[in-house]
Enzyme design. Structure first.
Site, short mmCIF file in Angstrom:
data_model
loop_
_atom_site.label_atom_id
_atom_site.label_comp_id
_atom_site.label_asym_id
_atom_site.label_seq_id
_atom_site.Cartn_x
_atom_site.Cartn_y
_atom_site.Cartn_z
N SER A 49 0.88 -0.82 0.11
CA SER A 49 -0.31 0.50 0.42
C SER A 49 1.17 1.42 0.01
CB SER A 49 -1.14 0.47 1.14
OG SER A 49 -1.96 1.40 1.44
N TYR A 82 -1.91 -0.93 10.27
CA TYR A 82 -2.22 -1.20 8.88
C TYR A 82 -0.48 -0.52 8.17
CZ TYR A 82 -4.11 -0.81 4.13
OH TYR A 82 -3.78 -1.10 2.61
N1 LIG Z 1 -8.52 -0.51 -2.08
C1 LIG Z 1 -7.43 0.06 -1.89
O1 LIG Z 1 -7.10 1.57 -1.55
C2 LIG Z 1 -6.33 -0.68 -1.19
C3 LIG Z 1 -4.78 0.61 -1.15
C4 LIG Z 1 -3.73 0.44 -0.61
C5 LIG Z 1 -3.93 -1.04 -0.50
N2 LIG Z 1 -5.19 -2.21 -0.72
C6 LIG Z 1 -4.92 -3.58 -0.20
O2 LIG Z 1 -5.34 -3.99 -1.62
C7 LIG Z 1 -5.92 -5.18 -0.95
C8 LIG Z 1 -7.30 -5.92 -1.59
O3 LIG Z 1 -7.95 -4.44 -0.66
P1 LIG Z 1 -9.22 -4.13 -1.49
O4 LIG Z 1 -9.29 -3.07 -1.69
O5 LIG Z 1 -9.84 -4.93 -2.90
O6 LIG Z 1 -10.37 -4.60 -0.23
P2 LIG Z 1 -12.06 -6.07 0.02
O7 LIG Z 1 -12.48 -5.33 1.07
O8 LIG Z 1 -12.76 -5.32 -1.83
O9 LIG Z 1 -11.20 -7.20 -0.59
C9 LIG Z 1 -10.38 -7.72 0.53
C10 LIG Z 1 -10.48 -9.05 0.45
O10 LIG Z 1 -9.88 -9.62 1.21
C11 LIG Z 1 -10.45 -10.87 2.00
N3 LIG Z 1 -10.25 -11.48 3.61
C12 LIG Z 1 -10.00 -10.51 4.26
N4 LIG Z 1 -9.45 -11.05 5.18
C13 LIG Z 1 -9.03 -12.32 5.14
C14 LIG Z 1 -8.64 -13.46 5.44
N5 LIG Z 1 -8.60 -13.43 7.17
N6 LIG Z 1 -8.82 -14.60 4.53
C15 LIG Z 1 -9.60 -14.45 3.54
N7 LIG Z 1 -9.32 -13.85 2.57
C16 LIG Z 1 -10.15 -12.71 3.86
C17 LIG Z 1 -11.75 -10.72 1.67
O11 LIG Z 1 -13.18 -11.08 2.08
C18 LIG Z 1 -11.87 -10.28 0.54
O12 LIG Z 1 -12.26 -10.51 -0.45
C19 LIG Z 1 -5.43 -5.72 0.46
O13 LIG Z 1 -4.75 -6.19 1.15
C20 LIG Z 1 -5.64 -3.99 0.55
O14 LIG Z 1 -4.53 -3.56 2.27
C21 LIG Z 1 -6.14 -0.87 -0.90
#
Ligand SMILES: NC(=O)c1ccc[n+]([C@@H]2O[C@H](COP(=O)([O-])OP(=O)(O)OC[C@H]3O[C@@H](n4cnc5c(N)ncnc54)[C@H](O)[C@@H]3O)[C@@H](O)[C@H]2O)c1
Length: 270
Positions: free
Chosen positions: A144, A157
């Site tokens: 991130s 985080y």
């Molecule tokens: N969306 C953003 O702005 C952003 C920015 C930087 C990093 N990220 C990272 O991207 C990744 C995906 O996030 P997203 O934005 O798609 O969010 P999201 O909430 O849409 O998806 C997250 C996914 O992770 C799964 N998950 C969470 N805990 C879990 C566990 N213990 N076991 C199995 N699956 C689990 C959830 O069920 C979901 O399918 C994350 O690691 C997040 O930190 C997102």
């Protein structure tokens, strides 16, 4: 369209929502055989069904809690049993949190570190064991911009994502001689349900409620970067596609920021 992942087998964690789901759709369109790994059996099986209808039978769902080493090992073994190899692991699953220096609790520490750092640590461990014996592979960790800048996520985080970024470099150096590349992607603000409580909260809302939240979020994010639109899950998915494909075969130990210029804006201010 050229199939950039023809004959490749990939596992994507957190593939039932947001960035993971977009990556699954794009990897599938590029010919990959896929393990859709995640917590929601219903959403995972629905995604497998929809991809199978579109592209044929080369997808499976595997239920996993990524914070548990035994479950990550089981996920890799299930992939081997079904497809016979593993070429790419996208350690994507995660969730946001809002701790601070003085409010942080031991319970939060254990939960957040296990989810964000444990998943990557043990995902890499078990992918490496399999990739080593088949001549190599590509591991991609979702970090991130919170790993690189202040105020882009909660305290734990951000620290956890900084650990992901550095573990990526350490693992890439250790595994490089086995032809295993390890890279991270650091997304900026990408419009996904993570902004309104993650996929488990989104599941409790109606389609209309989720669509309303998404439209409002995209409008707000479009104002927050030099590039005049919101970050989309596909922006990260296409970066993952490049890293998973042979086109990325000389890229190792990198953390690629995909943020529409958001972090550069902070550089200007400081
Ligand atoms: N969306 C953003 O702005 C952003 C920015 C930087 C990093 N990220 C990272 O991207 C990744 C995906 O996030 P997203 O934005 O798609 O969010 P999201 O909430 O849409 O998806 C997250 C996914 O992770 C799964 N998950 C969470 N805990 C879990 C566990 N213990 N076991 C199995 N699956 C689990 C959830 O069920 C979901 O399918 C994350 O690691 C997040 O930190 C997102």
């Amino acid at each position: 369209m050229s199939c950039r992942l023809q004959d490749k087998v990939a596992i994507i964690t957190g593939a039932t929502s947001g960035i993971g789901e977009a990556t699954a759709r794009i990897f599938a369109a590029h010919g990959a055989q896929l393990v859709i790994a995640g917590r929601s059996k219903e959403r995972g099986e629905a995604l497998v069904e929809s991809l199978t209808e579109q592209y044929g039978a080369r997808f499976m769902f595997h239920a996993v809690d990524v914070g548990r080493e035994a479950e990550m090992a089981g996920m890799v073994d299930a992939c081997l049993t079904k497809f016979g190899r593993l070429d790419c692991l996208f350690n994507n699953a995660g969730a946001g949190e809002r701790s601070s220096v003085e409010s942080v609790t031991e319970e939060e520490f254990d939960r957040v570190m296990r989810l964000l750092v444990g998943s990557v640590t043990f995902g890499m461990k078990h992918a490496a064991r399999v990739m080593k014996s088949s001549g190599g592979g590509s591991i991609i960790n979702n970090a991130s911009i919170a790993a690189h800048r202040i105020n882009q996520g909660g305290y734990l985080y951000s620290g956890a994502k900084a650990a992901v970024s550095h573990l990526t470099r350490l693992a890439g150096v250790e595994l490089g001689p086995h032809n295993i590349r390890v890279n991270a992607i650091s997304p900026g603000a990408i419009a996904t349900p993570i902004f309104w409580g993650g996929s488990s909260r989104a599941e409790t809302l109606s389609d209309d409620e989720n669509a309303g939240k998404m439209a409002k979020l995209q409008g707000n994010l479009a104002k927050a970067t030099p590039t005049p639109r919101s970050g989309l899950p596909e922006d990260i998915a296409y970066t993952a596609l490049f890293l998973a494909s042979d086109e990325g075969s000389y890229i190792n130990c990198q953390d690629i920021i995909v943020d529409g210029g958001r972090t550069a804006m902070f550089n200007e201010r400081s």
